[in-house]
Structures are given as C-alpha cells and as structure tokens.
Design an enzyme around this catalytic site. Structure first.
Site, PDB file in Angstrom:
ATOM      1  N   SER A 150      24.301 -16.266 -27.341  1.00  0.00           N
ATOM      2  CA  SER A 150      25.486 -16.062 -28.181  1.00  0.00           C
ATOM      3  C   SER A 150      26.516 -15.109 -27.599  1.00  0.00           C
ATOM      4  O   SER A 150      27.575 -14.918 -28.206  1.00  0.00           O
ATOM      5  CB  SER A 150      25.064 -15.563 -29.569  1.00  0.00           C
ATOM      6  OG  SER A 150      24.477 -16.606 -30.307  1.00  0.00           O
TER       7      SER A 150
ATOM      8  N   LYS B  47      29.993 -16.450 -27.487  1.00  0.00           N
ATOM      9  CA  LYS B  47      30.985 -16.355 -28.558  1.00  0.00           C
ATOM     10  C   LYS B  47      32.097 -15.354 -28.252  1.00  0.00           C
ATOM     11  O   LYS B  47      33.143 -15.385 -28.902  1.00  0.00           O
ATOM     12  CB  LYS B  47      30.280 -16.012 -29.877  1.00  0.00           C
ATOM     13  CG  LYS B  47      29.400 -17.160 -30.380  1.00  0.00           C
ATOM     14  CD  LYS B  47      28.418 -16.725 -31.441  1.00  0.00           C
ATOM     15  CE  LYS B  47      27.505 -17.902 -31.817  1.00  0.00           C
ATOM     16  NZ  LYS B  47      26.313 -17.482 -32.557  1.00  0.00           N
TER      17      LYS B  47
ATOM     18  N   SER C  32      27.256 -13.586 -35.901  1.00  0.00           N
ATOM     19  CA  SER C  32      26.953 -14.531 -34.823  1.00  0.00           C
ATOM     20  C   SER C  32      26.788 -15.954 -35.363  1.00  0.00           C
ATOM     21  O   SER C  32      25.909 -16.703 -34.938  1.00  0.00           O
ATOM     22  CB  SER C  32      25.687 -14.097 -34.066  1.00  0.00           C
ATOM     23  OG  SER C  32      25.620 -14.718 -32.803  1.00  0.00           O
TER      24      SER C  32
END
Length: 333
Positions: free
Chosen positions: A108, A111, A167
C-alpha cells in the site's frame, strides 16, 4: 537540488556493487566492504539579479548553505527488514542502506503515488460518487476498506484521508476511476509520473498495491521510494494528511459518517514522526515509508519486507533506524 539528484550525485548505484551498511544485529564500522560515505555537498544556486543590474552574467554563483555532513559510524541494530534506506532529507546524505536498489513489492505504499497524482490534478473540492463496483473490488482482493458505500458522495480531499490514513482500497478505486478516467488510464499515469520523477526501478499495476495480476506486478526499490516521498511531502495537503492520527468525517450531504485512524504506528507514538505510509501483503511483508523531524534534523527513509511478527513490525524497524540516525553526531564541516 531535488533529493533524487542529490542521491544520483552520491552514487547510489554503488549500492548494487555492495557498498551498503550491514543490517545485522552487530554494529558494522564503515569500511570498503560495508561503508556508507558522506555525500558530496549539493551544488550551487544562482543569486537573483537585483533591480537595475545590467547583466545576469555579472552575478557570481552563491554557494547554497550546507550543513556539515553527519558522522556515520556503525549501523542500526536489530533491523529485520529485507531492504531499506535512510537519508538526511536536508542534504541527501546517505546514512544507511540495505538492498537499496533491489526491486520488491511495496503493497500500500503504492497509494502515495495515487495521492500524489490526485493532488497534482487539483480540484480537491470536486464531489465524487463512489462507484457501484467498489464493494466487489474490495471483496475480490480481500483488501483494506475505508468503509465507503456505493452511491456515497465525498470530495476528493475527503477521499484522500480514507486513502492515506485508513489505507482504503475502496478510496483508491474511487479516485483512480475518476481521475483516470478509468483504472487503466490512471495506472498509465502512475507509471508516466514514475518515469518523470526518475524512478527507474518502479512499476505500478494498480492504484493500491494489491497483489494482482501477480504479487510482484507492482514493485519499487527503497531508493526510488525516497524520490516519491520527497515529491509527495512537498505538498502541504499531502503532508498535513499523513501526519494526522485520525480524521473524523461527520455525516453530511450525500455521505455517511466515517472515522479513519492513521495505520502508521509511528504517528502519535514516535517523537517527531510526520508520516508517511504503511503497506502489507504476504509477498511484500510489512513496509513503511517514513519521515521524522527531531532536533533540527529531518530523516527520510523506508523499510521493506519486515517479517510478519505483528501489525507494527515495520514501525519497530523504522523506529530502530530512526533512533540510530538521530543518535549520529553532526560533523565539524
């Protein structure tokens, strides 16, 4: 001078040849087999021409103020991550690295690029409707969710909180399909931005780092991620979001109430932590891109592949690296 340029000057490619500080439990003194050396000083900047000056050529270059290099000795103890890097953000001095140019899945942390592109596009007050496919997307990949529901309408700014704090893959999906427009177009923009930033060993297959089409389709290196981190943290919007411990969105016109806690365990628990982003998949392990400010020193780093000993595994490694970095003494110049 941008951090990416300073790192290039520093010869990060030398890390591939093995000039990387050890990450073992025993401190390693700098030597030819495992040394990190102070980087060359950043270059010069040209002074502005004052009103009435006849020629810009008559203005001599003015050296940029440069802090003395940090005296690097040993290495952080007890770091279990498979790869990582730490630099002095003000000068770009490389303090510690392990497999800094090795490509690894980043989960993640992906992101950060998604947020970077959305912020660069602007119009963060635009209202965005959460698409119907968001629930299937989250369910299919067993992804982390910010709890968004199809049909809700939030601003791009509000979605960034769900993306970076909670997230949420649902927030990533919603932003990508909007700003692409469409997933494929947005991922293409991510890879174009990576090339523009000079992230030569990075590839994105999704806006969230989920393991598809394979667990290794989205990847980067510690060195590349520092370039992305510096670019993202130059944005006051991004910097403000990733430094907050939580965000409360009260029920409003077109959306339910949401409460998003920052999943970066350093925020609120590590003195001076100001960001940035966590990540985890089975292939990536626990990952954390981080920045902390203490005593006038700003340290920027990342750990990738911390073993799955608990949700805070990467934060524990990052704290060990930061504690070591902040303990180093400033040179005499």
């Amino acid at each position: 001078m941008r951090l990416s340029a300073r790192l290039l000057i520093a010869g990060l490619t030398a890390l591939v040849a093995g000039s990387v500080a050890s990450c073992s439990g025993t401190a390693v003194l700098p030597d030819a087999n495992g040394a990190t050396q102070p980087l060359p000083s950043p270059g010069v900047v040209t002074a502005r021409v004052p009103p009435g000056a006849e020629s810009r050529d008559k203005i001599a270059p003015t050296p940029a103020p440069v802090a003395p290099p940090i005296d690097v000795a040993g290495a952080p103890r007890g770091v279990k991550a498979k790869a990582g890097i730490l630099v002095d953000a003000a000068t770009g001095q490389l303090l510690w690295a392990k497999s800094a140019d090795v490509e690894r899945p980043i989960a993640s942390i992906t992101k950060v690029m998604t947020a970077y592109l959305v912020i660069q596009a602007g119009d963060l007050d635009r209202r965005i409707r959460v698409p119907k496919g968001v629930l299937n997307y989250v369910f299919e990949y067993g992804a982390t969710s910010a709890g968004l529901l199809p049909g809700e309408t939030l601003t791009a700014d509000q979605l960034l909180y769900g993306l970076l704090l909670a997230s949420g893959a649902d927030a990533a999906y919603t932003l990508a399909t909007t700003y692409g427009p469409g997933m494929a177009a947005f991922v293409a923009k991510m890879n174009a931005a990576a090339r523009e930033l000079g992230m030569a060993h990075t590839h994105f297959a999704s806006p969230d780092g989920l393991p598809y089409p394979t667990e290794f389709s989205t990847y980067s290196t510690p060195a590349d991620l520092l370039i992305l981190a510096e670019a993202a943290m130059r944005s006051p919007v991004f910097r403000s979001i990733v430094g907050q411990p939580f965000y409360v969105l009260k029920k409003g016109d077109g959306h339910d109430a949401h409460w998003w806690s920052n999943d970066n365990e350093l925020i609120g628990s590590y003195n001076g932590a100001v960001g940035i982003k966590t990540g985890f998949t089975d292939a990536a392990g626990h990952c954390l891109l981080f920045e902390a400010v203490r005593g006038g020193r700003t340290l920027l780093g990342v750990v990738l592949g911390s073993p799955d000993t608990g949700p805070g595994a990467a934060a524990q490694d990052a704290a060990r690296v930061l504690n070591w970095g902040f303990s180093l003494k400033q040179g005499s110049g």
